[in-house]
Enzyme design. Structure first.
Site, short mmCIF file in Angstrom:
data_model
loop_
_atom_site.label_atom_id
_atom_site.label_comp_id
_atom_site.label_asym_id
_atom_site.label_seq_id
_atom_site.Cartn_x
_atom_site.Cartn_y
_atom_site.Cartn_z
N ASP A 25 65.20 73.81 36.86
CA ASP A 25 66.21 74.55 36.11
C ASP A 25 67.50 74.61 36.92
O ASP A 25 67.57 75.31 37.93
CB ASP A 25 65.67 75.96 35.82
CG ASP A 25 66.73 76.85 35.16
OD1 ASP A 25 67.66 76.29 34.55
OD2 ASP A 25 66.59 78.08 35.26
N ASP A 29 68.73 79.75 33.75
CA ASP A 29 68.32 80.55 32.59
C ASP A 29 66.79 80.61 32.44
O ASP A 29 66.27 81.13 31.47
CB ASP A 29 68.97 80.01 31.30
CG ASP A 29 68.48 78.62 30.94
OD1 ASP A 29 67.70 78.01 31.74
OD2 ASP A 29 68.86 78.10 29.88
N ASP A 33 66.10 71.91 32.63
CA ASP A 33 67.14 71.27 31.83
C ASP A 33 67.45 69.87 32.37
O ASP A 33 66.92 69.44 33.40
CB ASP A 33 68.41 72.14 31.80
CG ASP A 33 68.71 72.73 33.16
OD1 ASP A 33 68.59 71.99 34.15
OD2 ASP A 33 69.04 73.93 33.24
N ASP A 102 60.90 60.46 23.54
CA ASP A 102 59.76 60.78 22.69
C ASP A 102 60.26 60.85 21.25
O ASP A 102 61.13 61.67 20.93
CB ASP A 102 59.22 62.15 23.13
CG ASP A 102 57.74 62.33 22.86
OD1 ASP A 102 57.30 61.89 21.78
OD2 ASP A 102 57.05 62.90 23.71
N ASP A 208 55.11 59.79 19.05
CA ASP A 208 54.15 60.89 18.91
C ASP A 208 53.21 60.66 17.73
O ASP A 208 53.64 60.30 16.64
CB ASP A 208 54.95 62.19 18.71
CG ASP A 208 54.11 63.43 18.81
OD1 ASP A 208 53.54 63.65 19.89
OD2 ASP A 208 54.02 64.19 17.82
N GLU A 265 51.37 56.90 20.82
CA GLU A 265 50.34 57.92 21.04
C GLU A 265 49.46 57.92 19.80
O GLU A 265 49.94 58.17 18.69
CB GLU A 265 50.95 59.31 21.26
CG GLU A 265 49.91 60.29 21.80
CD GLU A 265 50.00 61.71 21.26
OE1 GLU A 265 49.39 62.59 21.86
OE2 GLU A 265 50.65 61.94 20.22
N HIS A 338 51.01 66.66 29.19
CA HIS A 338 51.38 68.03 28.84
C HIS A 338 50.43 68.66 27.81
O HIS A 338 50.59 69.83 27.46
CB HIS A 338 52.82 68.05 28.32
CG HIS A 338 52.95 67.31 27.02
ND1 HIS A 338 52.93 65.92 26.94
CD2 HIS A 338 53.03 67.74 25.75
CE1 HIS A 338 53.01 65.56 25.68
NE2 HIS A 338 53.08 66.65 24.93
N ASP A 339 49.49 67.88 27.29
CA ASP A 339 48.52 68.41 26.32
C ASP A 339 47.14 68.63 26.93
O ASP A 339 46.24 69.14 26.26
CB ASP A 339 48.32 67.42 25.16
CG ASP A 339 49.54 67.29 24.27
OD1 ASP A 339 50.33 68.25 24.20
OD2 ASP A 339 49.70 66.23 23.63
O1 TEU Z 1 49.93 65.52 20.56
C1 TEU Z 1 49.01 64.99 19.66
C2 TEU Z 1 47.68 65.52 19.77
O2 TEU Z 1 46.73 64.90 19.38
C3 TEU Z 1 47.58 66.89 20.32
O3 TEU Z 1 47.80 67.74 19.26
C4 TEU Z 1 46.30 67.17 20.89
O4 TEU Z 1 45.28 66.98 19.96
C5 TEU Z 1 46.29 68.60 21.29
O5 TEU Z 1 47.44 68.84 22.04
C6 TEU Z 1 45.10 68.87 22.10
O6 TEU Z 1 45.03 70.23 22.29
C7 TEU Z 1 51.28 65.32 20.33
C8 TEU Z 1 52.09 66.00 21.40
O7 TEU Z 1 51.83 65.39 22.63
C9 TEU Z 1 51.78 67.46 21.38
O8 TEU Z 1 52.41 68.14 22.44
C10 TEU Z 1 52.25 68.00 20.06
O9 TEU Z 1 51.89 69.35 19.93
C11 TEU Z 1 51.65 67.22 18.89
O10 TEU Z 1 51.69 65.82 19.07
C12 TEU Z 1 52.42 67.51 17.63
O11 TEU Z 1 53.66 66.92 17.69
#
Ligand code: TEU
Length: 655
Positions: A25, A29, A33, A102, A208, A265, A338-339
């Protein structure tokens, strides 16, 4: 190494995923960023990566941290301006790194002008951009959604909209209405957006959930999930549509810039589909992000019903994809993003070995076939954040899940344990840069609680420590660069050539043979049959050229024995990387943890492509871990034993 007609920059690349909210950051804030990322480009370049994938940076109400886009062509004010993005693009470019954006094209935000216009007026030209439906009548005459699809974030995938006087479809949050790709103007508008970003100089896209755009004709009911009213079955998706529509977008992008990478993805993608979609002679994507290896540890693939880690199963899946795609298609190997939960927590069964385990995982990742993706913080070995209060969770999926579990009567402690293992926020907390407040991420109040172990794992500390995971990660990226077989070579399990390894040991060859065959005969390369693989002629072809790698990774907290066939041992394999647990210590958070001892020895001149990689010197001797390399040198014996979480990489036939 030259891939001839099919060669592209991403075949030898490593991609670093940046989650801007949590990277750095610059303006205080509390939210990361673009200028924050700009301030850290030298750190990114120092890792030795070739591309940066930025998760969405567009204007958005942030119902799903930016995956709900309100304007595809601008920058969210919290992240900065378009000029900040250009400055970042240029700073990366100056360091030989491409910027990948993305594109969230399966859905928009409900605050996108298209949806706003569509919901207001049934005659709007944007009405057909989405799936609106009057609904059906239930047995008692009540109004019901048109099918039983569930939203991935809980509840029905249909929401009744008063303004529209219709239901609309959203596979994710209700603030993420799905776009209707059957409607040609939608495809046209999306292709135009992609083309605009190409003109603006981005190096490609991560698309995505791009296979979700293939909604089956008639939107039929699916098979409900056990114990639920809703269906989530991805096998319903219309593959023919995916190929047609995504192929169209792919060709539009390539026509404008053949160098732009298209990363799909694709949740639920099968190996057969991955092969078909990325085949070199007629691709619709340059690589796929697949999910088998991140859905095997939940009952019926359900992340909220976690199973104990089965490393053998993980190895089976990883091996199947590696071997299956070898020479025929292209993959985006990754361990986290990140998921997903943090790999150091998820795939390392015994927390006491977290440090050695994290290095072992990176050996797997950086000797994998395909284009490895490293998510910010993985280079530090950050474990799951695992908050101690439910209020600390920010993610829409986690909050909905917590509410659902509470309503179902689950105890608070149990919910916390489950989120601590599975929440997406585990990997979304800020990068710890220093031991300062909030890990030096911000001078303000961070938007989400900082990592509880920021103090011991922060960047400054690891940069100063040649034995750190950060240093090991950098060495492994350098190793991948020095030995192109790590990227292109077919993946040949040791078992296929007469060796033996226990279920929790990954043991494989990456022969330096693929490149020319990939170029001359893209559709059919790699080992043909198990039978043939044991034949002397096949063995000879594996080691015929210098630069073949032998990789051994013990992903278990027990010692293990590997049998290396005599013909292979006779090639006098030379260790180029090794790691194993070293001693033990109690971390400041009271966790007993083995340190890690590692060493790498790369050929002279191999740093050529990453300036500064070897501290400006010609040779690449990284860390004089002679005990480690010296020990690994004894491969002559047919059976060798590996320590818990020990990993070794050998090069055959000379470096
Ligand atoms: O993720 C797709 C996806 O399959 C995820 O929803 C996954 O199943 C879930 O995060 C597991 O808990 C993409 C993005 O990477 C995610 O951050 C988004 O929330 C999602 O698409 C919707 O755009």
């Amino acid at each position: 190494m030259d891939l001839g007609a099919h060669s592209s920059w991403w075949h030898s690349a490593v991609v670093y995923e940046v989650y801007p909210m949590s990277f750095y950051d610059a303006d205080g804030d509390g939210v990361g960023d673009l200028r924050g990322i700009l301030a850290k480009v030298d750190y990114i370049a120092h890792l030795g990566v070739d591309a940066v994938w930025l998760t969405p940076i567009y204007p958005s109400p942030w119902a799903d941290n930016g995956y709900d886009v309100a304007d595809y062509l601008s920058v969210h004010p919290a992240f900065g301006t378009l000029d900040d993005l250009y400055a970042l693009r240029d700073a990366l470019r100056a360091r030989g790194i491409r910027l990948v954006l993305d594109l969230v094209f399966n859905h928009t935000s409900d605050e996108h002008p298209w949806f706003q216009a569509a919901r207001l007026d049934p005659r709007s030209p944007f009405r057909d951009f989405y799936y609106f439906h009057p609904g059906i009548r239930g047995e008692g005459g009540e109004r019901r959604p048109p099918n039983n699809w569930g939203s991935f974030f809980g509840g029905s995938a249909w929401t009744w909209d008063e303004q529209a006087q219709a239901y609309y479809l959203h596979l994710f949050d209700r603030k993420q209405p799905d776009l209707n790709w059957d409607h040609p103007p939608v495809r046209q508008a999306l292709a135009d957006i992609a083309r605009t970003w190409l003109v603006r100089g981005v190096g490609g896209f991560r698309l995505d959930v791009i296979n979700f755009i293939g909604k089956p004709w008639g939107l039929p009911d699916g098979r409900p999930e056990p114990g639920s009213a809703y269906a989530y079955n991805l096998d319903l998706l219309d593959r023919e549509k995916v190929e047609r529509y995504v192929g169209e977008l792919y060709r539009a992008v390539k026509a404008q810039n053949p160098e732009a990478v298209m990363i799909g993805e694709t949740p639920g993608v099968t190996l057969a589909e991955a092969l078909r979609w990325t085949r070199p002679e007629a691709p619709i994507l340059d690589m796929v992000i697949s999910f088998d290896h991140v859905s095997f540890d939940g009952e019926e693939g359900n992340k909220w019903r976690p199973l104990p880690l089965d490393v053998g199963r993980f190895k089976e899946i990883w091996t199947r994809w590696q071997k299956g795609l070898s020479g025929r298609g292209w993959w985006a190997p990754y361990l986290g993003n990140h998921d997903q939960p943090r790999p150091a927590s998820r795939y390392v069964r015994d927390g006491a070995y977290r440090a050695a385990g994290a290095v072992a995982l990176h050996v797997l990742l950086f000797t994998a076939y395909g284009t490895p993706f490293l998510y910010q913080g993985e280079e530090l070995g950050l474990p799951n954040a695992g908050f101690s209060s439910l209020d600390d969770y920010r993610d829409v999926e986690s909050r909905n899940a917590a509410r659902f579990f509470r309503e179902a009567g689950m105890a608070e402690g149990e919910i916390l344990a489950l989120l601590g293992r599975r929440s997406r926020d585990n990997a979304r907390v800020p990068i710890p840069w220093t031991d300062g407040p909030a890990g030096g991420f911000t001078r303000g109040i961070p938007w989400i609680s900082p990592h509880p172990r920021a103090e011991e794992l922060h960047v400054a500390r690891q940069l100063a420590d040649p034995g750190s995971l950060l240093a090991a990660t950098r060495a492994l990226i350098g190793l991948r660069r020095a030995f192109p077989a790590a990227a292109y070579g077919p993946f040949v399990p040791l078992e296929d050539v007469g060796g033996e390894a226990p279920p929790e040991v990954f043991a494989y060859l990456r022969p330096a043979v693929l490149a020319e065959r990939f170029a001359s005969n893209g559709a059919d390369v790699g080992p043909s049959s198990e039978e043939g693989e044991r034949k002397p002629s096949f063995r000879t072809s594996l080691v015929a050229r210098p630069g073949t790698l032998l990789v051994l990774v013990n992903l278990s907290p027990a010692a293990a024995e590997v049998f290396v066939p005599a013909w292979l041992a006779a090639h006098d394999p030379e260790p180029v990387f090794c790691s194993r647990p070293a001693g033990g210590s109690v971390s400041s958070s009271g966790v007993f943890e083995h340190g890690v001892l590692w060493g790498a020895r790369l050929p002279r001149g191999s740093a050529a492509r990453s300036p500064g990689f070897c501290g400006g010197e010609g040779s690449c001797e990284f860390f004089a871990a002679e005990t480690c390399l010296g020990r690994a040198a004894r491969l002559g014996r047919a059976t060798l034993s590996l320590d818990p979480y020990e990993a070794r990489v050998y090069v055959l036939g000379g470096a």
